[in-house]
Motif scaffolding. Structure first.
Motif, PDB file in Angstrom:
ATOM      1  N   ALA A  32       0.884  -1.262  -0.133  1.00 13.03           N
ATOM      2  CA  ALA A  32       0.019   0.022  -0.056  1.00 13.03           C
ATOM      3  C   ALA A  32       0.887   1.248  -0.019  1.00 13.03           C
ATOM      4  CB  ALA A  32      -1.092   0.127   1.376  1.00 13.03           C
ATOM      5  N   ASP A  33       1.939   1.481   1.034  1.00  8.60           N
ATOM      6  CA  ASP A  33       3.043   2.276   0.659  1.00  8.60           C
ATOM      7  C   ASP A  33       3.571   2.617  -0.646  1.00  8.60           C
ATOM      8  OD1 ASP A  33       4.403   0.001   1.097  1.00  8.60           O
ATOM      9  OD2 ASP A  33       6.120   1.461   2.136  1.00  8.60           O
ATOM     10  N   GLU A  74       0.538   4.432  -2.882  1.00  4.72           N
ATOM     11  CA  GLU A  74       0.490   5.457  -2.466  1.00  4.72           C
ATOM     12  C   GLU A  74       1.480   6.333  -2.972  1.00  4.72           C
ATOM     13  OE1 GLU A  74       0.166   5.149   1.797  1.00  4.72           O
ATOM     14  OE2 GLU A  74      -1.966   4.884   1.673  1.00  4.72           O
ATOM     15  N   ASP A 110      -3.739  -2.747   4.301  1.00  6.31           N
ATOM     16  CA  ASP A 110      -3.887  -1.124   4.012  1.00  6.31           C
ATOM     17  C   ASP A 110      -4.234  -0.989   2.544  1.00  6.31           C
ATOM     18  OD1 ASP A 110      -3.571  -0.650   6.728  1.00  6.31           O
ATOM     19  OD2 ASP A 110      -1.293  -0.321   6.346  1.00  6.31           O
ATOM     20  N   MET A 111      -4.240  -2.087   1.796  1.00  2.00           N
ATOM     21  CA  MET A 111      -4.269  -1.555   0.376  1.00  2.00           C
ATOM     22  C   MET A 111      -5.656  -1.201   0.117  1.00  2.00           C
ATOM     23  SD  MET A 111      -2.891  -1.137  -2.584  1.00  2.00           S
ATOM     24  CE  MET A 111      -1.241  -2.477  -2.936  1.00  2.00           C
ATOM     25  N   ARG A 159      -7.742   0.525   1.784  1.00  2.00           N
ATOM     26  CA  ARG A 159      -7.829   1.672   2.270  1.00  2.00           C
ATOM     27  C   ARG A 159      -7.262   2.616   1.034  1.00  2.00           C
ATOM     28  NH1 ARG A 159      -4.171   4.850   3.427  1.00  2.00           N
ATOM     29  NH2 ARG A 159      -2.864   3.301   3.906  1.00  2.00           N
ATOM     30  N   CYS A 160      -6.019   2.287   0.818  1.00  2.00           N
ATOM     31  CA  CYS A 160      -5.307   3.035  -0.143  1.00  2.00           C
ATOM     32  C   CYS A 160      -6.363   3.383  -1.424  1.00  2.00           C
ATOM     33  CB  CYS A 160      -4.219   2.609  -0.478  1.00  2.00           C
ATOM     34  SG  CYS A 160      -3.301   3.110  -2.084  1.00  2.00           S
ATOM     35  N   ASP A 189      -9.420   5.363  -0.564  1.00  5.48           N
ATOM     36  CA  ASP A 189      -9.134   6.858  -0.364  1.00  5.48           C
ATOM     37  C   ASP A 189      -8.709   7.617  -1.774  1.00  5.48           C
ATOM     38  OD1 ASP A 189      -9.590   6.581   2.174  1.00  5.48           O
ATOM     39  OD2 ASP A 189      -7.258   6.571   2.788  1.00  5.48           O
ATOM     40  N   SER A 190      -8.072   6.871  -2.655  1.00  2.26           N
ATOM     41  CA  SER A 190      -7.557   7.429  -4.079  1.00  2.26           C
ATOM     42  C   SER A 190      -8.509   7.491  -4.903  1.00  2.26           C
ATOM     43  CB  SER A 190      -6.449   6.405  -4.555  1.00  2.26           C
ATOM     44  OG  SER A 190      -6.939   5.316  -5.022  1.00  2.26           O
TER      45      SER A 190
END
Length: 264
Positions: free
Chosen positions: A82-83, A86, A107-108, A110-111, A114-115
């Protein structure tokens, strides 16, 4: 979708585009050849490959993503981190291609949510260094479709828009050659999921087995083009390939055939 592997060990072209300048030129050449989107990745997912730390992945891909995006190329980031996704989006990428479908990094989702960018979720059962231990199916088509449906439900439940998601059956990932052919022959079962389908067959070993055991990956482009044309004719939204020009020609032939020679 053209493939740019900024890696030392990808199965087809590992090391050829590890240098930033060569990777950028490769992406620009693919765009000039007619690729709609260039998929930049810094971690090999070939059979047996080990994971790459996110910081190393970013070191490899971010200069390439930034340069291609600045040149007006539509770029997707091929990552399970995910980082990394981002950072690539901040550098100008416009889509995420996650071969784990969100399973490798919690976390992917969420990424992606959000995007709001297109998010390609592939069917995945395990990391590359152990995936073939999971290549057991009673009915590969039904099981892949059901597992992708569960991923869709989980992603939407985590806030990802249903309309963002593109699905990929994951040819070669925890699947043998027979499994791959069965999935390609039954794309209708995946269409039932209601999302666009991406097919990534390019130069894979099941094509090599078909045309000759000694066939190296770079000699599989004709077979790749054939699969791409047939997949497009069967309604695939996108095909992911190493060599854009022959596949684009093949897909154009399939479209002309389907539309009686008129523009699709």
């Amino acid at each position: 979708m053209g493939i740019v592997n900024v890696t030392p060990d990808s199965f087809s072209d590992g090391g050829l585009y590890l240098a930033t300048d060569r990777a950028i030129k490769r992406g620009l050449d693919m765009a000039a050849a007619g690729s709609d989107i260039v998929d930049v990745g810094g971690e090999s997912t070939r059979p047996g490959a080990s994971r790459v730390p996110g910081e190393e992945e970013k070191r490899r891909v971010l200069p390439v993503v930034r340069a291609l995006a600045a040149a007006g190329v539509a770029v997707s980031i091929d990552t399970m981190h995910a980082d990394v996704a981002e950072a690539a989006l901040d550098a100008g990428a416009c889509a995420i291609n996650d071969v784990s479908g969100g399973l490798a990094d919690p976390d992917m989702s969420r990424c992606a949510a959000d995007s709001g960018v297109p998010y390609i979720a592939m069917h995945w059962r395990a990391p590359s260094d152990e995936m073939y231990r999971h290549a057991a199916y009673y009915d590969v088509v039904a099981e892949v479709a059901a597992e992708l449906e569960r991923r869709l439900d989980a992603l939407v439940g985590a806030g990802v828009s249903f309309e963002q998601i593109i699905v990929d059956p994951g040819l070669g990932f925890a699947k043998n050659a027979g499994h791959n052919w069965q999935l390609l022959a039954r794309l209708d079962a995946l269409h039932a999921l209601g999302r666009p389908i991406l097919i990534g067959a390019s130069r894979k070993s099941f094509l090599g087995r078909l045309i000759g055991e000694g066939s190296p990956p770079r000699h599989r482009d004709d077979a790749t083009a054939a699969v791409s044309a047939l997949a497009a004719a069967a309604g695939a939204y996108c095909v992911r390939v190493h060599n854009v020009a022959p596949t684009l020609d093949a897909v154009r032939v399939a479209a002309a055939w389907a539309h009686g020679g008129s523009a699709p």
